[in-house]
Design a protein around this motif. Structure first.
Motif, PDB file in Angstrom:
ATOM      1  N   GLN A 214       6.659  -4.656  -8.591  1.00  0.00           N
ATOM      2  CA  GLN A 214       7.900  -5.379  -8.262  1.00  0.00           C
ATOM      3  C   GLN A 214       8.909  -4.435  -7.619  1.00  0.00           C
ATOM      4  N   ARG A 216       8.229  -1.588  -6.103  1.00  0.00           N
ATOM      5  CA  ARG A 216       7.718  -1.087  -4.819  1.00  0.00           C
ATOM      6  C   ARG A 216       7.993  -2.078  -3.694  1.00  0.00           C
ATOM      7  N   TYR A 217       7.852  -3.371  -3.988  1.00  0.00           N
ATOM      8  CA  TYR A 217       7.974  -4.377  -2.930  1.00  0.00           C
ATOM      9  C   TYR A 217       9.296  -5.147  -2.968  1.00  0.00           C
ATOM     10  N   VAL A 222       7.070  -7.152   4.057  1.00  0.00           N
ATOM     11  CA  VAL A 222       5.644  -7.295   4.373  1.00  0.00           C
ATOM     12  C   VAL A 222       5.157  -8.645   3.858  1.00  0.00           C
ATOM     13  N   ILE A 224       2.914 -10.147   2.097  1.00  0.00           N
ATOM     14  CA  ILE A 224       1.852  -9.865   1.133  1.00  0.00           C
ATOM     15  C   ILE A 224       0.958 -11.083   0.920  1.00  0.00           C
ATOM     16  N   LYS A 225       1.576 -12.262   0.979  1.00  0.00           N
ATOM     17  CA  LYS A 225       0.808 -13.483   0.719  1.00  0.00           C
ATOM     18  C   LYS A 225      -0.363 -13.603   1.706  1.00  0.00           C
ATOM     19  N   SER A 226      -0.078 -13.397   2.983  1.00  0.00           N
ATOM     20  CA  SER A 226      -1.137 -13.476   3.995  1.00  0.00           C
ATOM     21  C   SER A 226      -2.143 -12.365   3.806  1.00  0.00           C
ATOM     22  N   GLN A 227      -1.635 -11.170   3.520  1.00  0.00           N
ATOM     23  CA  GLN A 227      -2.545 -10.032   3.323  1.00  0.00           C
ATOM     24  C   GLN A 227      -3.478 -10.282   2.148  1.00  0.00           C
ATOM     25  N   ALA A 228      -2.912 -10.792   1.072  1.00  0.00           N
ATOM     26  CA  ALA A 228      -3.712 -11.035  -0.127  1.00  0.00           C
ATOM     27  C   ALA A 228      -4.766 -12.111   0.148  1.00  0.00           C
TER      28      ALA A 228
ATOM     29  N   MET B  12       2.078 -10.917  -6.913  1.00  0.00           N
ATOM     30  CA  MET B  12       0.845 -11.362  -6.253  1.00  0.00           C
ATOM     31  C   MET B  12      -0.230 -10.289  -6.307  1.00  0.00           C
ATOM     32  N   MET B  30      -6.878  -4.884   0.571  1.00  0.00           N
ATOM     33  CA  MET B  30      -5.465  -4.898   1.009  1.00  0.00           C
ATOM     34  C   MET B  30      -5.006  -3.488   1.313  1.00  0.00           C
ATOM     35  N   PHE B  47      -2.966 -14.280   8.544  1.00  0.00           N
ATOM     36  CA  PHE B  47      -3.887 -15.198   7.862  1.00  0.00           C
ATOM     37  C   PHE B  47      -3.475 -16.622   8.210  1.00  0.00           C
TER      38      PHE B  47
END
Lengths: 465, 60
Positions: A214, A216-217, A222, A224-228, B12, B30, B47
């Motif tokens: 938490q 860190r981001y 970024v 993250i949702k798309s990356q994940a 997440m 990731m 994505f």
């Protein structure tokens, strides 16, 4: 003209709202919400949850039939929950069962392509000792790549409170009463140290790493949702996470086994030879008319709640000792008792409304009206230990209920003497039978009274003036 | 389709890690993608969730 009103606690989900009135609960959906609920409602997981009673009984109706119009395009009705309780009134075992229900429904939904929007214990209610999920609007069509939106909320409102109690022996109720959002990740990180002797399962991942991630981001933009999602964060991974959480939640134990009042019924100096006659008095009073709801204040092991339950629709059994209530809950749960709701409530500090405008989650006095209140072996504790004057207590009972069964220990009662041991002489001289009767008769008409055979207590059945 | 709660970025990532081996693979992917992006200076590909949206059928 509709007489149902929007529930002040229902505003966070823009796609659905709860209305209450006319003896029913209505959940209404906007166009977007209706599309979601239509798509998920016939799925096996939803139907199974409805059939088992894990999800509240729901009947889909035309909004116009319940007096609603635009923007509501779909609606369902639910039965009234007999008494709405909140997680800060639950004990460890109750919150644990609510957490396991949340995970069970979320996992079952995942296998059907359904997502659950949130993970708050306010979506769970207890029907007696049975946990039930009441927010049918929580379910939505899950898109591929969707994360578990309720994970942080699950940690803050279920997992951390259970860890606090199980790992540190600190009751979570005051913290949940203080914030409708639960215990924040940062707070939990500071509260829960590592322990070599007693490994704290789940701490490293769900507290330490969670807090670090938490941080860190926190200011990151970024995506993250798309990356994940691109990296494969799919339903199977989320199910594995929930399954592991189930193991952690089920594995946390309530550490404390004894409390001030948990041995009350067995303690020699407080065993009442007059228990039988007291039970008969209570039975006669409660059975004198049909009762919808009885409140048993200071219920301890629930002996009198059970008597009341035999002559009423529903009993709310309250005690200021969470361990006593936890035991009662587990006993009632083993019996599958759905008529007695055990709650941890200290009436000298029950809390007011919390959340948005102080109305989102109202205090206990605004959540139900008992037909009769039982206050047995309780008023001396409130008067002497917590300094709530007898007159003020009787005012509260007068506001609360049309009928009252109340036990008054006399000044020479052993427990009264014990409570007075270290008090300054004279400050509780007004705690005596004559003064009590004067105050009671100013507010209530005494229908019957009985001096218990111990000779140091009198019990009254009184009707509000 | 429309969860009203934000899924915080940090949370997440933890939902992946907490899933054990399967989730660990996600976390490694990731991390690798981020390292590649930093080395090459190219932005990470996006994505497209809508293109894969058949959520009404079964697991993804």
């Amino acid at each position: 003209m509709s007489t149902i009103q929007q529930d002040p606690g229902s505003f966070r989900d823009p796609l659905s709202k709860v209305f209450v009135g006319d003896g029913k609960v209505v959940r209404a959906f906007t166009d977007m919400g209706a599309k979601d609920i239509d798509a998920v409602w016939k799925k096996k997981s939803m139907q199974r949850a409805l059939e088992s009673g894990d999800l509240i009984e729901s009947t889909i109706v035309e909004p116009s039939s319940v007096g609603l119009s635009a923007p509501w395009v779909s609606a369902m009705t639910h039965p009234l929950v007999p008494f709405i309780s909140y997680p800060y009134e639950w004990t460890f075992s109750m919150l644990q069962d609510a957490a396991l229900l949340q995970l069970k429904l979320s996992r079952a939904a995942l296998t059907d392509g359904i997502g659950v929007k949130d993970a708050t214990p306010y979506n769970v209610q207890f029907i007696g000792s049975r946990a039930q999920f009441i927010d049918a609007g929580s379910f939505e069509v899950r898109r591929k790549g969707d994360p578990w939106y309720g994970y942080q909320q699950f940690c803050e409102m279920f997992l951390y409170p259970l860890m606090l109690q199980g790992y540190l022996g600190v009751g979570f109720q005051q913290m949940l009463r203080g914030s409708v959002n639960g215990i924040s990740i940062d707070t939990m990180r500071k509260l829960l140290p590592a322990s070599v002797l007693h490994p704290r399962k789940g701490r490293l991942t769900h507290v330490v790493l969670h807090a670090a991630a938490q941080k860190r981001y926190a200011d990151s933009n970024v995506d993250i949702k798309s990356q994940a999602a691109k990296s494969g964060l799919n339903a199977q991974v989320l199910d594995a996470t929930m399954k592991k959480l189930e193991g952690i939640v089920a594995g946390i134990n309530l550490g404390d086994k004894k409390s001030t009042w948990s041995e009350y019924s067995e303690r020699g100096h407080y065993i009442e030879s007059s228990l039988d006659e007291k039970q008969k008095f209570v039975r006669d009073a409660v059975a004198s008319a049909p009762r919808k709801q009885v409140w048993d204040i200071g219920c301890n092991d629930g002996v009198f709640s059970r008597i009341a339950s035999a002559h009423s629709d529903y009993v709310v059994a309250m005690d200021a000792d969470p361990l006593v209530i936890d035991r009662l809950y587990n006993t009632l749960k083993a019996e599958k008792n759905e008529k007695i709701l055990p709650l941890y409530v200290d009436l000298t500090d029950s809390g007011g409304g919390v959340g948005w405008r102080g109305q989102e989650r109202p205090g206990i006095f605004n959540r139900g009206k008992p037909d009769i209140v039982m206050a047995l072996a309780v008023i001396h504790h409130m008067a002497i230990t917590f300094h709530v004057p007898l007159a003020s207590q009787l005012d509260m009972f007068h506001d609360l209920s049309p009928e009252l069964i109340i036990e008054m220990p006399h000044a020479d009662d052993p427990m009264v003497k014990k409570l007075l041991t270290n008090k300054r002489d004279g400050i509780h001289d007004d705690f005596n039978l004559a003064e009590f009767e004067r105050l009671l008769e100013a507010r209530f008409t005494v229908k019957s009274k009985m001096l218990l055979s111990s000779g140091t207590r009198t019990i009254f059945y009184a009707i509000r003036k | 389709m429309f969860s009203y709660l934000d899924a915080a970025s940090g949370s997440m990532i933890i939902t992946a890690i907490a899933g054990g081996m399967a989730g660990l693979g996600v976390a490694v992917k990731m991390w690798t993608a981020r390292v590649k992006s930093k080395i090459t200076g190219k932005p990470m590909p996006e994505f497209d969730s809508s293109a894969e949206d058949d959520s009404s059928s079964s697991h993804d």
